[in-house]
Scaffold this motif. Sequence first.
Motif, mmCIF file in Angstrom:
data_model
loop_
_atom_site.group_PDB
_atom_site.id
_atom_site.type_symbol
_atom_site.label_atom_id
_atom_site.label_comp_id
_atom_site.label_asym_id
_atom_site.label_seq_id
_atom_site.Cartn_x
_atom_site.Cartn_y
_atom_site.Cartn_z
ATOM 1 N N SER A 1 16.605 41.625 -4.678
ATOM 2 C CA SER A 1 15.939 42.664 -5.112
ATOM 3 C C SER A 1 16.363 43.217 -6.379
ATOM 4 O O SER A 1 17.504 43.153 -6.544
ATOM 5 C CB SER A 1 16.300 43.790 -4.108
ATOM 6 O OG SER A 1 15.665 43.326 -2.652
ATOM 7 N N LEU A 2 15.572 43.503 -7.355
ATOM 8 C CA LEU A 2 15.816 44.188 -8.714
ATOM 9 C C LEU A 2 15.540 45.763 -8.655
ATOM 10 O O LEU A 2 14.723 46.234 -8.130
ATOM 11 C CB LEU A 2 14.942 43.771 -9.757
ATOM 12 C CG LEU A 2 14.883 42.011 -9.645
ATOM 13 C CD1 LEU A 2 13.792 41.773 -10.839
ATOM 14 C CD2 LEU A 2 16.214 41.563 -10.145
ATOM 15 N N GLU A 3 16.512 46.410 -9.476
ATOM 16 C CA GLU A 3 16.464 47.667 -9.298
ATOM 17 C C GLU A 3 17.060 48.365 -10.636
ATOM 18 O O GLU A 3 18.234 47.511 -11.119
ATOM 19 C CB GLU A 3 17.439 48.406 -8.368
ATOM 20 C CG GLU A 3 17.611 49.853 -8.245
ATOM 21 C CD GLU A 3 18.460 50.558 -7.303
ATOM 22 O OE1 GLU A 3 18.895 51.505 -7.185
ATOM 23 O OE2 GLU A 3 18.454 49.699 -5.981
ATOM 24 N N ALA A 4 16.633 49.054 -11.363
ATOM 25 C CA ALA A 4 17.232 49.598 -12.851
ATOM 26 C C ALA A 4 17.296 51.050 -12.592
ATOM 27 O O ALA A 4 16.622 51.776 -11.983
ATOM 28 C CB ALA A 4 16.224 49.444 -13.749
ATOM 29 N N PRO B 1 9.054 55.101 -18.619
ATOM 30 C CA PRO B 1 9.112 53.743 -19.073
ATOM 31 C C PRO B 1 8.647 53.500 -20.605
ATOM 32 O O PRO B 1 7.907 52.651 -20.901
ATOM 33 C CB PRO B 1 8.176 52.970 -18.386
ATOM 34 C CG PRO B 1 7.049 53.870 -17.979
ATOM 35 C CD PRO B 1 7.912 55.086 -17.854
ATOM 36 N N HIS B 2 9.405 54.002 -21.543
ATOM 37 C CA HIS B 2 9.190 53.981 -23.032
ATOM 38 C C HIS B 2 9.733 52.477 -23.284
ATOM 39 O O HIS B 2 9.221 51.990 -24.314
ATOM 40 C CB HIS B 2 9.854 54.782 -23.856
ATOM 41 C CG HIS B 2 9.424 56.391 -23.202
ATOM 42 N ND1 HIS B 2 8.348 56.865 -23.614
ATOM 43 C CD2 HIS B 2 10.134 57.535 -22.781
ATOM 44 C CE1 HIS B 2 8.193 58.161 -23.044
ATOM 45 N NE2 HIS B 2 9.403 58.318 -22.709
ATOM 46 N N ASP B 3 10.608 51.984 -22.704
ATOM 47 C CA ASP B 3 11.233 50.605 -23.021
ATOM 48 C C ASP B 3 9.963 49.476 -22.446
ATOM 49 O O ASP B 3 10.185 48.320 -22.621
ATOM 50 C CB ASP B 3 12.524 50.492 -22.497
ATOM 51 C CG ASP B 3 12.621 50.361 -21.011
ATOM 52 O OD1 ASP B 3 11.591 50.562 -20.355
ATOM 53 O OD2 ASP B 3 13.703 49.758 -20.650
ATOM 54 N N GLU B 4 9.022 49.791 -21.774
ATOM 55 C CA GLU B 4 7.998 48.915 -21.190
ATOM 56 C C GLU B 4 8.737 48.051 -20.407
ATOM 57 O O GLU B 4 8.322 46.955 -20.416
ATOM 58 C CB GLU B 4 7.129 48.179 -22.309
ATOM 59 C CG GLU B 4 6.333 49.206 -23.297
ATOM 60 C CD GLU B 4 5.786 48.542 -24.275
ATOM 61 O OE1 GLU B 4 5.465 47.217 -24.110
ATOM 62 O OE2 GLU B 4 5.070 49.094 -25.349
ATOM 63 N N LEU C 1 12.927 44.452 -16.550
ATOM 64 C CA LEU C 1 12.379 43.439 -16.094
ATOM 65 C C LEU C 1 11.844 42.166 -16.755
ATOM 66 O O LEU C 1 11.855 40.978 -16.144
ATOM 67 C CB LEU C 1 10.809 44.025 -15.244
ATOM 68 C CG LEU C 1 10.141 43.210 -14.293
ATOM 69 C CD1 LEU C 1 10.885 42.681 -13.040
ATOM 70 C CD2 LEU C 1 8.781 44.067 -13.767
ATOM 71 N N ARG C 2 11.494 42.388 -17.984
ATOM 72 C CA ARG C 2 11.214 41.246 -19.015
ATOM 73 C C ARG C 2 12.600 40.360 -19.003
ATOM 74 O O ARG C 2 12.227 39.277 -19.220
ATOM 75 C CB ARG C 2 10.959 41.434 -20.356
ATOM 76 C CG ARG C 2 9.289 41.820 -20.399
ATOM 77 C CD ARG C 2 8.877 41.876 -21.972
ATOM 78 N NE ARG C 2 9.556 42.805 -22.728
ATOM 79 C CZ ARG C 2 9.806 44.030 -22.628
ATOM 80 N NH1 ARG C 2 8.970 44.706 -22.019
ATOM 81 N NH2 ARG C 2 10.460 44.750 -23.457
#
Length: 84
Positions: free
Chosen positions: A13-16, A25-28, A32-33
């Motif tokens: 599971s990914l979480e930021a 989400p200005h960093d787009e 996740l990329r």
Amino acid sequence: MWSEDKSFVFRISLEAQFPDDYDGPHDERAWLREWETQIKPVLIKNLFDTLRDYPAWKSHVRNRGISPTDEIEVAMVRDFSSAS
């Protein structure tokens, strides 16, 4: 031919997390990329490198219609039908 199976789930599971003053989400979704382009490919490569150490088992990616950005299933088969 008789066949038996067992499933095992290895879930990541990914979480930021961002500071309270973060404004969307200005960093787009760069985090996740980073997962998709750097971390996940290395994990998959290392997994298959390890599985190759067990030549009695044949391993391959199985696609069940779910996007590979959401799920990667690895099928492993050990064939006893040709054993003497």
